[in-house]
Scaffold this active site. Structure first.
Site, PDB file in Angstrom:
ATOM      1  N   PHE A 152      28.133  67.247  27.711  1.00 17.16           N
ATOM      2  CA  PHE A 152      27.737  68.651  27.832  1.00 17.16           C
ATOM      3  C   PHE A 152      26.590  68.856  28.811  1.00 17.16           C
ATOM      4  O   PHE A 152      26.401  69.956  29.330  1.00 17.16           O
ATOM      5  CB  PHE A 152      27.306  69.206  26.462  1.00 17.16           C
ATOM      6  CG  PHE A 152      25.982  68.676  25.974  1.00 17.16           C
ATOM      7  CD1 PHE A 152      24.786  69.253  26.379  1.00 17.16           C
ATOM      8  CD2 PHE A 152      25.920  67.592  25.109  1.00 17.16           C
ATOM      9  CE1 PHE A 152      23.565  68.756  25.946  1.00 17.16           C
ATOM     10  CE2 PHE A 152      24.712  67.086  24.667  1.00 17.16           C
ATOM     11  CZ  PHE A 152      23.527  67.671  25.087  1.00 17.16           C
ATOM     12  N   SER A 229      26.890  59.259  24.755  1.00 18.07           N
ATOM     13  CA  SER A 229      25.944  58.504  23.933  1.00 18.07           C
ATOM     14  C   SER A 229      26.350  57.044  23.804  1.00 18.07           C
ATOM     15  O   SER A 229      27.511  56.674  24.018  1.00 18.07           O
ATOM     16  CB  SER A 229      25.852  59.131  22.542  1.00 18.07           C
ATOM     17  OG  SER A 229      27.068  58.931  21.837  1.00 18.07           O
ATOM     18  N   THR A 251      26.150  55.193  29.185  1.00 16.55           N
ATOM     19  CA  THR A 251      25.730  55.599  27.844  1.00 16.55           C
ATOM     20  C   THR A 251      24.251  55.999  27.805  1.00 16.55           C
ATOM     21  O   THR A 251      23.785  56.734  28.648  1.00 16.55           O
ATOM     22  CB  THR A 251      26.053  54.493  26.844  1.00 16.55           C
ATOM     23  OG1 THR A 251      25.341  53.296  27.182  1.00 16.55           O
ATOM     24  CG2 THR A 251      27.543  54.161  26.857  1.00 16.55           C
ATOM     25  N   CYS A 284      20.262  61.685  30.932  1.00 11.26           N
ATOM     26  CA  CYS A 284      20.086  60.233  30.784  1.00 11.26           C
ATOM     27  C   CYS A 284      19.103  59.664  31.787  1.00 11.26           C
ATOM     28  O   CYS A 284      18.798  58.472  31.735  1.00 11.26           O
ATOM     29  CB  CYS A 284      21.429  59.518  30.883  1.00 11.26           C
ATOM     30  SG  CYS A 284      22.232  59.705  32.483  1.00 11.26           S
ATOM     31  N   GLU A 382      17.028  56.945  21.601  1.00 12.28           N
ATOM     32  CA  GLU A 382      17.184  58.002  22.598  1.00 12.28           C
ATOM     33  C   GLU A 382      17.162  59.337  21.861  1.00 12.28           C
ATOM     34  O   GLU A 382      18.077  59.651  21.095  1.00 12.28           O
ATOM     35  CB  GLU A 382      18.498  57.848  23.366  1.00 12.28           C
ATOM     36  CG  GLU A 382      18.670  58.912  24.436  1.00 12.28           C
ATOM     37  CD  GLU A 382      19.983  58.809  25.187  1.00 12.28           C
ATOM     38  OE1 GLU A 382      20.004  59.146  26.382  1.00 12.28           O
ATOM     39  OE2 GLU A 382      20.989  58.401  24.577  1.00 12.28           O
TER      40      GLU A 382
END
EC number: 1.2.1.27
Length: 488
Positions: A152, A229, A251, A284, A382
């Protein structure tokens, strides 16, 4: 809800109503407004798209490479013409401010530009003489039907890492966008079709677990590109690989920024604020941890706290807003739980973003936790939100050791003017993308997005030459042509 538009899947060049009875609301995270509903499509719909994509591949892969490139060039021009519309769609459904959304659109366009270089990228290589009268040549061919699973947080840039390059190289593609940000993809499909892409080459199936499993299990699909993720990426890599597919899974991350004593204070603070709190920390490449040398720590942190408290929070469509909402209410609650866990474990909360004063939307303000240690949950996990952990260190060596303890190794940055320190950082840090005196070291399209350790599962990364290798097979042809009869 009767007047809320239900989105359709895009299969074989047509918008097709899903057969599912399950729909999810697509929400503007800044206001809570329901924008539309997205289908949680069935496995059968994914399988149908795979059959169509396989049929389209047979023809598309035979189209001359320069002709394929011209479709990509046309697509790129249409994206440029619609830049502002695309940016507003991103802000509407994702929440990031318009300036960031415009930047994302530009990055997406750059990826399409790179893909349009397919005639050069598809070139193989050869050797005229490997033995008497024997030559060898290496040819590239597309792999077939490719599946993409996108997140997203970058609804344009990340899909544009995937499908433009794969399609330019002769593959067909099935994309599962995030069900949280599907509207942008509608517009991209419309523009790609207008650019002249044949039916069936690009297909979009919205959904969740069933669609993901279909991409990973359907034998027609030969390669899978994933961004998301760590837990899901691990599953995608293991499942796809077990089904003999090529898989690249980008990821999680926990990016560290090192601030040394000689850093330009004002410039460093500006960069850290942008890297930590831009896009609500939902990227990320966000700065999640700052390790700062003790001699400069007090001065640096005082300036950092002041800057964080002055960040303007609100709807990304409003002028002057820097920090928009996190994507959903559950993300907001999860972030607040992490902040409270950090305090419980001994961190010092010096900038508290739990209360923003905004009556609607899913907002978390800039948050800074100091005196963090590497055994704390907020250092390990995270968080994917505007939460920054701070650790004081004695020197560069300690800062590098701290960063290298993380299971993640996506990016890392250093702020210094010391060439020796920069070289030490480059050689000793465990991370695939490094920044020197900048906060977000995301590479351009022609370099690989090269995370290490638990930030990446696979062999070939997204972007750059890695993506060309990922989306193509190679054939080496060895041939003997005797020159007998042509002797002088």
């Amino acid at each position: 809800m009767a007047d809320v538009r239900k989105l359709k899947n895009y299969i074989d060049g047509e918008w097709v109503e899903s057969k599912t009875d399950k729909y999810e609301d697509v929400i503007n995270p800044a206001t809570g407004e329901v924008l539309c509903q997205v289908p949680i499509s069935t496995r059968a719909e994914l399988d149908q798209a795979a059959v169509i994509a396989e049929q389209a591949f047979e023809k598309w892969s035979q189209v001359a490479v320069p002709r394929r490139a011209r479709v990509l060039f046309s697509f790129q021009q249409l994206l440029i013409q619609h830049k502002e519309e695309l940016a507003r769609l991103i802000t509407l459904e994702n929440g990031k401010n318009l300036s960031e959304a415009r930047g994302e659109v530009q990055r997406g366009i750059e990826n399409v530009e790179f893909a349009a270089g397919a005639p050069t990228l598809m070139m193989g290589d050869s050797l005229a003489s490997i033995a008497t009268d024997v030559e060898a040549a290496n040819y590239r061919y597309p792999v077939g039907v490719v599946g993409g699973i996108a997140p997203f947080n970058f609804p344009m840039m990340v899909p544009c890492w995937m499908f433009p390059m794969a399609i330019a190289l002769g593959n067909s593609f099935i994309l599962k966008p995030s069900e949280r940000t599907p509207l942008l993809m509608e517009k991209l499909v419309e523009l790609f079709s207008e650019a002249g892409l044949p039916k069936g080459v690009f297909n979009v199936v919205y959904g969740a677990h069933d669609v993901v499993n279909g991409i990973l299990e359907n034998e027609i699909i030969k390669a899978v590109s994933f961004v998301g993720s760590k837990p899901v990426g691990e599953y995608v890599y293991k499942t796809g690989s077990a089904n003999l597919k090529r898989v690249q899974a980008l990821t999680g991350a926990k990016n560290h920024t090192i601030v040394l004593n000689d850093a330009d204070l004002e410039d460093t603070v500006t960069n850290v604020i942008s890297a930590a709190f831009g896009s609500a920390g939902e990227r990320c490449m966000a700065c999640a941890v700052v390790t700062v040398e003790e001699d400069i720590a007090d001065e640096f942190l005082e300036a950092l706290r002041t800057a964080a408290k002055n960040v303007k929070i609100g709807n990304g469509l409003d002028d002057g807003v820097f920090l928009g909402p996190v994507i959903r209410e559950e993300n907001q609650k999860r972030t607040i739980a992490y902040i409270e866990k950090g305090v419980e474990e001994g961190a010092k909360l010096t900038v508290d973003g739990r209360e923003t004063g905004l009556s609607e939307g899913h907002f978390v303000g800039p948050t800074i936790l100091e005196d963090v240690t590497t055994d704390m949950t907020i250092w390990k996990d995270e968080i994917f939100a505007p939460v920054l952990s701070v650790i004081r260190v004695k020197n560069l060596q300690e800062a590098v050791r701290v960063a290298n303890l993380s299971e993640f190794a996506n990016g890392a940055c250093i702020f210094t003017n010391n060439a020796k320190a920069i070289r030490y950082f480059r050689e000793k840090i465990d991370a695939g993308m490094l920044g020197v005196n900048l906060g977000v070291p995301a590479p351009m399209a022609f370099f690989p997005f090269s995370g290490w350790k638990s930030s990446f599962y696979g062999t070939l990364h997204a972007n750059g030459k890695d993506s060309v290798d990922f989306y193509t097979h190679k054939k080496v042809v060895t041939a003997r042509y005797s020159l007998k009869g042509y002797e002088e």
